[in-house]
Design an enzyme around this catalytic site. Structure first.
Site, short mmCIF file in Angstrom:
data_model
loop_
_atom_site.label_atom_id
_atom_site.label_comp_id
_atom_site.label_asym_id
_atom_site.label_seq_id
_atom_site.Cartn_x
_atom_site.Cartn_y
_atom_site.Cartn_z
N GLY A 94 0.61 -1.17 -0.15
CA GLY A 94 -0.10 0.11 -0.11
C GLY A 94 0.65 1.30 -0.07
N GLY A 261 4.93 12.53 16.51
CA GLY A 261 6.54 12.17 16.32
C GLY A 261 7.10 13.23 15.40
N HIS A 320 -4.55 14.49 15.23
CA HIS A 320 -3.55 15.35 14.92
C HIS A 320 -3.51 16.88 15.94
CE1 HIS A 320 -2.30 12.35 12.03
NE2 HIS A 320 -2.74 12.99 11.03
N1 LIG Z 1 -1.58 6.91 2.86
C1 LIG Z 1 -1.27 7.87 3.94
O1 LIG Z 1 -0.78 8.82 3.73
C2 LIG Z 1 -1.73 7.45 5.24
C3 LIG Z 1 -2.45 6.39 5.76
N2 LIG Z 1 -2.96 6.20 6.98
C4 LIG Z 1 -3.56 4.97 7.26
O2 LIG Z 1 -2.91 3.93 7.18
C5 LIG Z 1 -3.30 2.82 6.63
C6 LIG Z 1 -2.97 2.50 5.38
O3 LIG Z 1 -3.12 3.38 4.38
P1 LIG Z 1 -2.88 3.17 2.90
O4 LIG Z 1 -1.50 2.45 2.70
O5 LIG Z 1 -2.72 4.39 2.27
O6 LIG Z 1 -3.94 2.43 2.51
P2 LIG Z 1 -4.22 1.38 1.20
O7 LIG Z 1 -5.52 1.71 0.71
O8 LIG Z 1 -3.03 1.86 0.15
O9 LIG Z 1 -4.24 -0.05 1.66
C7 LIG Z 1 -2.92 -0.80 1.99
C8 LIG Z 1 -3.06 -2.25 1.50
O10 LIG Z 1 -4.11 -2.74 2.41
C9 LIG Z 1 -4.73 -3.60 1.20
N3 LIG Z 1 -6.08 -3.29 1.05
C10 LIG Z 1 -6.74 -2.10 0.46
N4 LIG Z 1 -8.07 -2.15 0.52
C11 LIG Z 1 -8.37 -3.29 1.22
C12 LIG Z 1 -9.44 -3.80 1.39
N5 LIG Z 1 -10.69 -3.14 1.29
N6 LIG Z 1 -9.66 -5.05 1.90
C13 LIG Z 1 -8.56 -5.80 2.26
N7 LIG Z 1 -7.26 -5.28 1.99
C14 LIG Z 1 -7.28 -4.00 1.34
C15 LIG Z 1 -4.19 -3.59 -0.05
O11 LIG Z 1 -3.02 -4.59 -0.08
P3 LIG Z 1 -3.33 -6.14 -0.94
O12 LIG Z 1 -4.41 -5.75 -2.14
O13 LIG Z 1 -2.05 -6.39 -1.49
O14 LIG Z 1 -3.65 -6.85 0.06
C16 LIG Z 1 -3.34 -2.16 0.08
O15 LIG Z 1 -1.98 -2.31 -0.69
C17 LIG Z 1 -4.88 3.02 6.75
O16 LIG Z 1 -5.47 2.78 8.04
C18 LIG Z 1 -4.65 4.66 6.72
O17 LIG Z 1 -5.94 5.29 7.01
C19 LIG Z 1 -2.77 7.07 7.87
C20 LIG Z 1 -2.18 8.38 7.56
C21 LIG Z 1 -1.67 8.68 6.22
O1 LIG Z 2 -2.88 11.39 8.77
C1 LIG Z 2 -3.09 12.18 7.76
O2 LIG Z 2 -1.86 13.23 7.39
C2 LIG Z 2 -1.89 13.52 6.22
C3 LIG Z 2 -0.74 14.62 6.75
O3 LIG Z 2 0.46 14.27 7.06
P1 LIG Z 2 1.79 15.16 7.01
O4 LIG Z 2 2.71 14.43 7.83
O5 LIG Z 2 2.04 14.87 5.55
O6 LIG Z 2 1.44 16.54 7.26
C4 LIG Z 2 -3.10 13.77 5.51
O7 LIG Z 2 -2.43 14.05 4.30
C5 LIG Z 2 -3.73 12.62 5.49
O8 LIG Z 2 -4.96 13.20 5.04
C6 LIG Z 2 -4.18 12.19 6.68
O9 LIG Z 2 -4.78 11.03 6.94
#
Ligand SMILES: NC(=O)C1=CN([C@@H]2O[C@H](COP(=O)(O)OP(=O)(O)OC[C@H]3O[C@@H](n4cnc5c(N)ncnc54)[C@H](OP(=O)(O)O)[C@@H]3O)[C@@H](O)[C@H]2O)C=CC1
Ligand SMILES: O=C1O[C@H](COP(=O)(O)O)[C@@H](O)[C@H](O)[C@H]1O
EC number: 1.1.1.49
Length: 570
Positions: A94, A261, A320
């Site tokens: 992801g 952090g 946050h």
């Molecule tokens: N991206 C960001 O900037 C931030 C993300 N977060 C949190 O971190 C976590 C991960 O975020 P992020 O990497 O963006 O998420 P993704 O949507 O990229 O999901 C991560 C992985 O989970 C698997 N996945 C996605 N959707 C589903 C589903 N519906 N059911 C089962 N597996 C699924 C996929 O892997 P595969 O299909 O290979 O199994 C995917 O690569 C979330 O909880 C998000 O809220 C928090 C702060 C910032």
């Molecule tokens: O948790 C989250 O944070 C990012 C912003 O993080 P930053 O460290 O780049 O300021 C935000 O874009 C995202 O929507 C939220 O889920």
């Protein structure tokens, strides 16, 4: 040394005995639980060595665990030699894993902060070979600007320690297979296991169940970092905590809020509690309002599907900004120990008045063309319903009903697709009573109060706005900034928040992670207004992509006789 080990084990056993899954949830060396003060001490001690080492290798604050054995104590040496650390990134395919977690792990490795014997596993459904994972990870790895010389070697060394296991998130068998692979790498040593749940929240519990039942450490600790969102409201958050606690103890759960952090957020307590000039002013007697401001100059592109279920209040404010507020406003903790700090944060959160609908405004960005370029509106995202009322901007006024802060508005503002990217804390002080110089201000006296700004990002810094005389024969006053700009004072790269937090989780330091009662208190403040907003289907005020946000934010501020400091500055 022997005594420590014995006590740690008996205490862990006591914990395990009270756990519903005592056989399958083996021992977690909950260092800071068993020896709360020792944990901080040992970290500080390591940091002390690191400071010494930093003169040699400009380390970022952890002691080198890979090659500095001779500097460390006997106790540490023994543990290091006989234990292994496995870090499993669940959801490795992801966005967050690629963007933040693997790079942070590499940075820790680069800085010598990971133990000698560690391995990193990626886990997800996507079929990948070890090599494909390594290629994927290598695309986002970077080296510290000042230490590029052996970067390629370091990357190779790191990537050789990275492995992949493909599996379903709800399959115990798949986790049992992961367990076999982890054991192969651990070679019978004392094994500590860290899971990072970088996955959507609806599968947190499945993963925790499978990992805890089938892939926990049998002789070391098992910890789980849980990403946000932790629920959508008080009920769903409580339910999530209840479900996680069927498989994990509170001490195993590390709820991450990556803003905690960030360097300047960590520095907030230092600023307050180690400078005599600030602490006496830190109350309603001298502070007239506090502003917590978050803005991004891009929309929800690529994350619209997730964002639409949460909105900006849940995405940024409830976690946050509220965490920063709690650190800003809490009373002096008894010590720097995690439990003492978190208890103070809970106290201040519980002293707050739940947010009222009339004290908030919401907005949503719309499409806009600028300089020949078209910027999409929020609902232009194909993963967002066309009639979505989800706020991408919100401003709120919150109050703390305690002796220190009675009547002081804490204004929060957070938005996506605004004109700039930044996060800051602004503290606006009261007027100087009977100001002798009021006739000499070129500007209105109301604007001439002191302001302390803690700029979390970008261009980290702290500045204090003061009034001074313009040099010359006349008597004209001006406003200037006493400015601590980090890039000038500390011209080296600041570690990413995820590096600090991963290191803390590895070390068992919980200070920067959210305890379940903190989370409950945070949701209690926002849940009623969030529900009302949704029940009444409040229509957000539209604002153009790249603008300063809805004008409603100004009306809200002026209701409390406040001006947004960021806009005055612009
Ligand atoms: N991206 C960001 O900037 C931030 C993300 N977060 C949190 O971190 C976590 C991960 O975020 P992020 O990497 O963006 O998420 P993704 O949507 O990229 O999901 C991560 C992985 O989970 C698997 N996945 C996605 N959707 C589903 C589903 N519906 N059911 C089962 N597996 C699924 C996929 O892997 P595969 O299909 O290979 O199994 C995917 O690569 C979330 O909880 C998000 O809220 C928090 C702060 C910032
Ligand atoms: O948790 C989250 O944070 C990012 C912003 O993080 P930053 O460290 O780049 O300021 C935000 O874009 C995202 O929507 C939220 O889920």
């Amino acid at each position: 040394m022997a005594t420590h080990t014995m006590i740690a084990h008996s205490s862990s056993s006591a914990l395990a005995a009270s756990s519903p899954l005592k056989e399958t949830l083996p021992l977690f060396t909950t260092r800071s639980l068993t020896f709360p003060r020792k944990s901080s001490f040992s970290r500080l001690r390591l940091r002390f060595f690191a400071e010494k080492l930093s003169q040699l290798d400009s380390s970022n604050g952890c002691a080198s665990l890979q090659d500095s054995g001779e500097h460390l104590t006997e106790e540490h040496d023994t543990k290091e030699e006989s234990s292994t650390l496995s870090i499993t990134v669940v959801g490795a395919s992801g966005d967050l894993a690629k963007k933040k977690i693997f790079p942070a792990l590499f940075a820790l490795f680069y800085e010598g902060c990971l133990p000698q014997d560690f391995s990193v596993f990626g886990y997800a459904r996507t079929k990948l070979t070890h090599e494909e994972l390594r290629v994927m990870i290598s695309r986002t790895l970077t080296c510290r600007i000042d230490q590029r010389e052996n970067c390629v070697d370091k990357m190779d060394q790191f990537l050789k320690r990275c492995f992949y296991h493909s599996g379903q998130y709800n399959s115990e068998d798949d986790f049992a297979e992961l367990n076999t692979k982890l054991k192969e790498k651990e070679e019978g040593k004392l094994s500590n296991r860290l899971y990072y749940l970088s996955i959507p929240p609806n599968i947190f519990v499945d993963v925790v169940r499978c990992a805890s039942l089938r892939a926990s450490s049998v002789n070391g600790w098992t910890r789980v970092i849980v990403e946000k969102p932790f629920g959508r409201d008080s009920e769903s958050s409580g339910e999530l905590t209840r479900c996680l606690k069927q498989y994990l103890t509170e001490e195993q759960i590390f709820r991450i809020d990556h803003y905690l952090g960030k360097e300047l957020v960590e520095n907030l307590s230092v600023l307050r509690f180690s400078n005599l000039v600030f602490e006496p002013l830190w109350s309603r007697n001298y502070i007239r309002n506090v502003q917590l401001i978050f803005s991004e100059d891009f929309g929800t592109e690529g994350r619209g599907g997730y964002f639409d279920q949460y909105g900006i209040i849940r995405d940024i404010m409830q976690n946050h900004l509220l965490q920063i507020l709690a650190l800003f406003a809490m009373e002096t903790p008894v010590s720097l120990d995690a439990e003492d700090i978190r208890s103070e944060k809970v106290k201040v959160l519980r002293s707050m008045k739940p947010l009222l609908l009339q004290d908030m405004i919401v907005g949503q960005y719309k499409g806009h063309s600028k300089g020949g370029k078209a910027y999409p509106g929020y609902t232009d995202d194909p993963t967002v319903p066309k009639n979505s009322l989800t706020p991408t901007f919100a401003a709120a006024a919150m109050f703390i009903n305690n002796a220190r802060w009675d009547g002081v508005p804490f204004l929060m503002k957070a938005g996506k697709a605004l004109h700039t990217r930044g996060a800051e804390i602004r503290v606006q002080f009261r007027h100087v009573p009977g100001n002798l110089y009021k006739k000499n201000f070129a500007t209105d006296l109301d604007k001439a109060t002191n302001e302390l700004v803690i700029r979390v990002q970008p261009d980290e810094g702290i500045y204090l706005r003061i009034n001074n005389k313009v040099p010359g024969l006349g008597m004209r006053l001006d406003r200037s900034d006493l400015n601590l700009l980090y890039r000038s004072r500390y011209p080296r790269e600041i570690p990413d928040a995820y590096e600090r937090l991963l290191l803390d989780a590895i070390e068992g330091e919980r200070r920067l992670f959210i305890r379940s009662d903190e989370l409950d208190a945070a949701w209690d403040l926002f849940t009623p207004a969030l529900k009302e907003l949704e029940q009444k289907k409040i229509v957000p005020e539209l604002y153009p992509y790249g603008s300063r946000g809805p004008v409603g934010a100004h009306y809200l501020a002026s209701k409390y006789n406040v001006r947004w400091g960021d806009l005055e500055d612009a």
